[in-house]
Design an enzyme around this catalytic site. Structure first.
Site, short mmCIF file in Angstrom:
data_model
loop_
_atom_site.label_atom_id
_atom_site.label_comp_id
_atom_site.label_asym_id
_atom_site.label_seq_id
_atom_site.Cartn_x
_atom_site.Cartn_y
_atom_site.Cartn_z
N LYS A 20 -68.47 15.50 13.96
CA LYS A 20 -68.50 14.14 14.51
C LYS A 20 -67.66 13.99 15.77
O LYS A 20 -67.84 13.04 16.52
CB LYS A 20 -68.06 13.13 13.45
CG LYS A 20 -69.08 12.98 12.32
CD LYS A 20 -68.73 11.88 11.36
CE LYS A 20 -69.79 11.70 10.29
NZ LYS A 20 -69.84 12.81 9.31
C1 LIG Z 1 -71.01 13.17 8.63
C2 LIG Z 1 -71.03 14.52 8.02
C3 LIG Z 1 -72.23 15.12 7.56
C4 LIG Z 1 -73.55 14.39 7.58
O1 LIG Z 1 -74.05 14.26 8.87
P1 LIG Z 1 -75.26 13.25 9.18
O2 LIG Z 1 -75.46 13.30 10.64
O3 LIG Z 1 -74.80 11.89 8.70
O4 LIG Z 1 -76.44 13.72 8.40
C5 LIG Z 1 -72.18 16.41 7.08
N1 LIG Z 1 -71.01 17.09 7.01
C6 LIG Z 1 -69.84 16.55 7.41
C7 LIG Z 1 -68.60 17.34 7.29
C8 LIG Z 1 -69.80 15.25 7.94
O5 LIG Z 1 -68.64 14.73 8.34
#
Ligand SMILES: *Cc1c(COP(=O)(O)O)cnc(C)c1O
Length: 438
Positions: free
Chosen positions: A107
């Site tokens: 993210k």
């Molecule tokens: C947010 C997150 C996900 C999921 O990602 P999406 O784009 O919402 O499908 C998977 N793994 C981690 C570690 C995350 O922080």
């Protein structure tokens, strides 16, 4: 280029509006009106490009009309100041490590790019832009760090008291400067209720500029397309190979970015959507019926999503055709026990330590490759560093997980959060009376 709403294709706006507004008022999600194909010479040159160079080329074709070249290059240089290496796990299985950013999860990529793009769009506005975020942990830390010290913007992060991990709280609440951490006596839903109420409050809108920074903002998806290209760049002869990509998914932003990359010409043979027991999308792929549910808690908790917010984008990209979506994406899901077993197996066989989300991705890829011998190889995404999930991983592997320096330094800092009740009046007064928010 314009961006349209999935709820009404005639609702078209400029990138600036899509980014600052976040979500269209009609309840849809913004999508680029075109996903132009990158030229052959881009793909031929890809193996020799670095991450930032290829990111500029991809960004330029999408948003080059809206952001001057020098600004765009600078945003990329600052936001993508870390690598996404492709690492061997087994024969024909590699992982794309997406955790080399400041908060150790993928993210960071979206949050860092979004913050700098927003700063560019508001540079001539004499008011501050106040970004409100409700978080159950990971989004808040990526957004707080992504916006840290970005001029002209404040971030106000609301998190539920006692319901996020110590590491997450430290990543949100020790920064200071333009980051305000509010610890809410309540649940995540209370945090979200406060943010939603503020975003539609006419009094507040009069006195200050407010926006949100959740995963539905298109400016988070755009940079997430870049690392799909960066993954393929690191695979020899990728243009003549059949390669699958497995994405551990929750709200499906990451996977949606991959679909966009493919529309732009990246030769992904098949996408695999791997989830935990919150298997709403795998069920849809199997039955054609999308049936959101209340989420169930698991050890891969960033994927505990019962109503994946990017599903509307996936439908739209394929003209709502279930058949076309199934051709592109294969769905699969795993239990916590299977996830733990995968973490243990990989550690024993190769010494590599997966986090629970990456482990779900590994399992999905493994299962797909076992059934599809025609594939040459596969990549799964490692979306977080295992140190973020130490409590789960250490007992499973029977060894300790080293905490990277950039995470350790958060743990030593003082927590600066202020506590508020779940009452909207109190939150509103807090926003209205703070001179820094104007
Ligand atoms: C947010 C997150 C996900 C999921 O990602 P999406 O784009 O919402 O499908 C998977 N793994 C981690 C570690 C995350 O922080």
């Amino acid at each position: 280029m314009k961006y349209y709403s999935t709820a009404d294709h005639s609702n078209r706006v400029a990138l600036k509006t899509a980014v600052l507004e976040g979500m269209p008022a009609d309840g849809g999600l913004y999508i680029p009106e075109k996903l132009p194909k990158l030229p052959d010479n881009f793909f031929n040159a890809l193996p020799d490009m670095d991450f930032q160079t290829l990111s500029f080329e991809v960004a330029n074709i999408l948003i080059g009309e809206d952001v001057p070249e020098a600004i765009l290059r600078n945003i990329i240089a600052e936001a993508l100041s870390f690598e996404t290496p492709l690492v061997d796990i087994e024969d024909n299985i590699k992982t794309l490590e997406l955790f080399h950013g400041p908060t150790l999860a993928f993210k960071d990529v979206g949050a860092r790019f979004m913050s700098r793009l927003m700063a560019y769009f508001i540079q001539n506005d004499d008011r501050k832009l106040n970004i409100l975020v409700a978080t159950s942990g990971d989004t808040g830390s990526a957004v707080a760090n992504g916006f840290y010290k970005i001029p002209g913007i404040n971030v106000i992060v609301l998190y539920p008291a006692g319901k996020i991990s110590l590491i997450q709280e430290k990543q949100i609440a020790t920064l200071g400067e333009n980051v305000t951490a509010l610890k809410v006596n309540g649940t995540f839903d209370d945090c979200q209720r406060l943010v939603k109420a503020a975003l539609v409050d006419a009094d507040l809108q009069k006195s200050q500029m407010l926006s949100s920074a959740n995963s539905i903002n298109i400016s988070r998806l755009i940079p997430q397309t870049f690392y799909y290209f960066n993954a393929f760049r690191q695979l020899p002869d990728f243009q003549s190979k059949k390669i699958a990509v497995c994405v551990p998914s929750g709200n499906f932003g990451n996977l949606t970015a991959g679909l966009m990359a493919k529309k732009m010409g990246l030769p992904v043979h098949r996408f695999i959507a791997a989830t935990n027991i919150n298997h709403i999308v795998p069920d849809y792929l199997e039955t054609g019926i999308f049936s959101p549910k209340v989420s169930i808690q698991t050890i891969s908790n960033a994927m505990d999503v019962g109503n994946p917010s990017n599903f509307a984008r996936i439908l739209d990209l394929y003209g709502t055709s279930w058949t076309d979506i199934r051709r592109e994406i294969w769905g699969v899901y795993f239990s916590d026990d299977q996830t733990r077993a995968a973490i243990a197996d990989i550690y024993e066989n190769s010494g590599y330590i997966l986090d629970p989300h990456g482990a779900v991705g590994y399992l999905g890829l493994k299962k797909y490759l076992a059934q599809h011998q025609e594939l040459d190889s596969g990549i799964f995404f490692e979306t977080a560093h295992p140190a973020k999930f130490k409590d789960i991983v250490e007992p499973v592997i029977g060894a300790s997980v080293d905490i990277p320096e950039r995470l350790a330094k958060f743990l030593q800092r003082e927590t600066l959060s202020q506590t508020i009740s779940g009452k909207y009046g109190e939150f509103k007064a807090f926003l209205l009376t703070n001179p820094n928010f104007r």
